[in-house]
Design an enzyme around this catalytic site. Structure first.
Site, PDB file in Angstrom:
ATOM      1  N   ASP A   1      33.007 -24.239  34.846  1.00 50.36           N
ATOM      2  CA  ASP A   1      32.273 -25.354  35.178  1.00 50.36           C
ATOM      3  C   ASP A   1      33.168 -26.406  36.237  1.00 50.36           C
ATOM      4  OD1 ASP A   1      29.999 -27.012  34.719  1.00 50.36           O
ATOM      5  OD2 ASP A   1      31.015 -28.273  32.998  1.00 50.36           O
TER       6      ASP A   1
ATOM      7  N   ASP B   1      37.845 -31.301  32.133  1.00 51.63           N
ATOM      8  CA  ASP B   1      36.851 -30.494  31.419  1.00 51.63           C
ATOM      9  C   ASP B   1      37.012 -29.056  31.352  1.00 51.63           C
ATOM     10  OD1 ASP B   1      34.515 -31.107  30.095  1.00 51.63           O
ATOM     11  OD2 ASP B   1      33.316 -31.361  31.681  1.00 51.63           O
TER      12      ASP B   1
HETATM   13  P1  ATP Z   1      30.722 -32.676  28.350  1.00 49.36           P
HETATM   14  O1  ATP Z   1      29.414 -33.093  29.265  1.00 49.36           O
HETATM   15  O2  ATP Z   1      30.951 -31.178  28.500  1.00 49.36           O
HETATM   16  O3  ATP Z   1      30.849 -33.059  27.029  1.00 49.36           O
HETATM   17  P2  ATP Z   1      32.074 -34.531  29.965  1.00 49.36           P
HETATM   18  O4  ATP Z   1      31.605 -34.157  31.304  1.00 49.36           O
HETATM   19  O5  ATP Z   1      31.339 -35.600  29.436  1.00 49.36           O
HETATM   20  O6  ATP Z   1      32.016 -33.152  29.027  1.00 49.36           O
HETATM   21  P3  ATP Z   1      34.696 -34.758  30.874  1.00 49.36           P
HETATM   22  O7  ATP Z   1      34.351 -34.047  32.380  1.00 49.36           O
HETATM   23  O8  ATP Z   1      36.118 -33.948  30.267  1.00 49.36           O
HETATM   24  O9  ATP Z   1      33.762 -34.583  29.805  1.00 49.36           O
HETATM   25  O10 ATP Z   1      35.101 -36.178  31.040  1.00 49.36           O
HETATM   26  C1  ATP Z   1      34.115 -37.082  31.469  1.00 49.36           C
HETATM   27  C2  ATP Z   1      34.849 -38.122  32.473  1.00 49.36           C
HETATM   28  O11 ATP Z   1      35.669 -38.918  31.892  1.00 49.36           O
HETATM   29  C3  ATP Z   1      35.326 -37.722  33.590  1.00 49.36           C
HETATM   30  O12 ATP Z   1      34.234 -37.251  34.565  1.00 49.36           O
HETATM   31  C4  ATP Z   1      36.434 -38.423  33.753  1.00 49.36           C
HETATM   32  O13 ATP Z   1      35.859 -39.532  34.917  1.00 49.36           O
HETATM   33  C5  ATP Z   1      36.916 -39.199  32.815  1.00 49.36           C
HETATM   34  N1  ATP Z   1      38.175 -38.266  32.211  1.00 49.36           N
HETATM   35  C6  ATP Z   1      38.159 -37.299  31.600  1.00 49.36           C
HETATM   36  N2  ATP Z   1      39.257 -36.833  31.112  1.00 49.36           N
HETATM   37  C7  ATP Z   1      40.043 -37.776  31.766  1.00 49.36           C
HETATM   38  C8  ATP Z   1      41.527 -38.097  31.894  1.00 49.36           C
HETATM   39  N3  ATP Z   1      42.399 -37.170  31.232  1.00 49.36           N
HETATM   40  N4  ATP Z   1      42.012 -39.291  32.370  1.00 49.36           N
HETATM   41  C9  ATP Z   1      41.033 -39.957  32.967  1.00 49.36           C
HETATM   42  N5  ATP Z   1      39.536 -39.777  32.987  1.00 49.36           N
HETATM   43  C10 ATP Z   1      39.295 -38.760  32.258  1.00 49.36           C
HETATM   44 MN    MN Z   2      32.739 -33.219  33.032  1.00 46.93          MN
END
Ligand code: ATP
Ligand code: MN
Length: 252
Positions: A187, A206
């Protein structure tokens, strides 16, 4: 938000009038809240901060804990599109014996994300360090500074030299992932790469859906990752051939 000094006062990490519970009381189920209390009692979370992101399947919060600033990723058990997880996890040999209820898939997914983060970091690719994971909650290193998360690649202003530098880092990161960790992100795009602007370093996030090379769809997933990266960097004058990049990613 409120600092907790007194150990007996731990539950105030989530005190009734905190922004966390107010904003989220309708989002999290009781078992998830209990799990957060448990993590607070163990010191992994001492102060729950604001929401960083509300995604399709997970919410990410800023928090502080015994290890400093952390990001808390909470997969929702009650809503979301978990069917989307099936093609990634059901054919992953590491998870072949999980039961296939929604909850089990979410728990396995969270576990897989923590394992993948470790593998990715061991391969020499910058990604958040997983600190603890339990059921549907993953506490990890906060990628940012002074409560401000690093920007997504898509939101980072870049000159052409920065873009070339990040592009090279990302392709080298994919190569290390493939050759050393035997993983394909699956992804990868400007939405799942953060930029540490001070060091001009790419950070991969992610990784719940990252698959091992024995996954039957791995070629298709890798081709898509490469296409996303090439599409994003085209506007900075980077024009590379898909096949050449694919060969570079597999180079030992
Ligand atoms: P899904 O939609 O598959 O549930 P997601 O896209 O919501 O996943 P992530 O992409 O892991 O989940 O995280 C969402 C946002 O949170 C990221 O775009 C980033 O801005 C922030 N984020 C995630 N992990 C971290 C981290 N370890 N430190 C700082 N910011 C983070
Ligand atoms: Mn994401």
């Amino acid at each position: 938000m409120r600092k907790i000094e007194d150990k007996r006062d731990k539950n105030r990490t989530f005190k009734k009038d905190s922004s966390f519970l107010k904003a989220e009381e309708n989002v999290f189920d009781v078992p998830t809240l209990k799990l957060l209390y448990t993590l607070a009692n163990k010191g992994y979370i001492t102060e729950m901060g604001g929401s960083i992101s509300t995604g399709k399947e997970a919410n990410v919060f800023y928090a502080t804990g015994n290890e400093g600033e952390v990001a808390v990723k909470i997969y929702r058990l009650t809503s979301g599109t978990f069917k989307a997880m099936d093609p990634y996890i059901l054919k992953d040999p590491r998870f072949s014996n999980i039961r296939h209820s929604r909850k089990d898939i979410v728990f396995a997914w969270t576990q897989k994300e923590a394992q993948n983060l470790l593998r990715i970091r061991k391969a020499g690719v910058r990604a958040p360090r997983p600190i603890v994971n339990d059921r549907n909650v993953l506490v990890m290193e906060f990628m940012g500074k002074d409560k401000i998360p690093f920007p997504l690649l898509k939101d980072t202003p870049l000159d052409d030299a920065d873009a070339q530098n990040l592009f090279d880092q990302i392709i080298e990161g994919m190569r290390r992932l493939y050759v050393r960790a035997h993983l394909v992100h699956s992804d990868l795009s400007e939405y799942n790469i953060l930029v540490d602007v001070e060091k001009m370093e790419a950070v991969i996030i992610d990784v719940g859906q990252a698959v091992t090379l024995d996954h039957p769809n791995v070629r298709e997933f890798m081709a898509r990752d490469i296409e996303n990266i090439l599409r994003f960097f085209k506007k900075y004058g980077i024009k590379e051939d898909k096949k050449i990049i694919s060969d570079r990613v597999k180079e030992r």
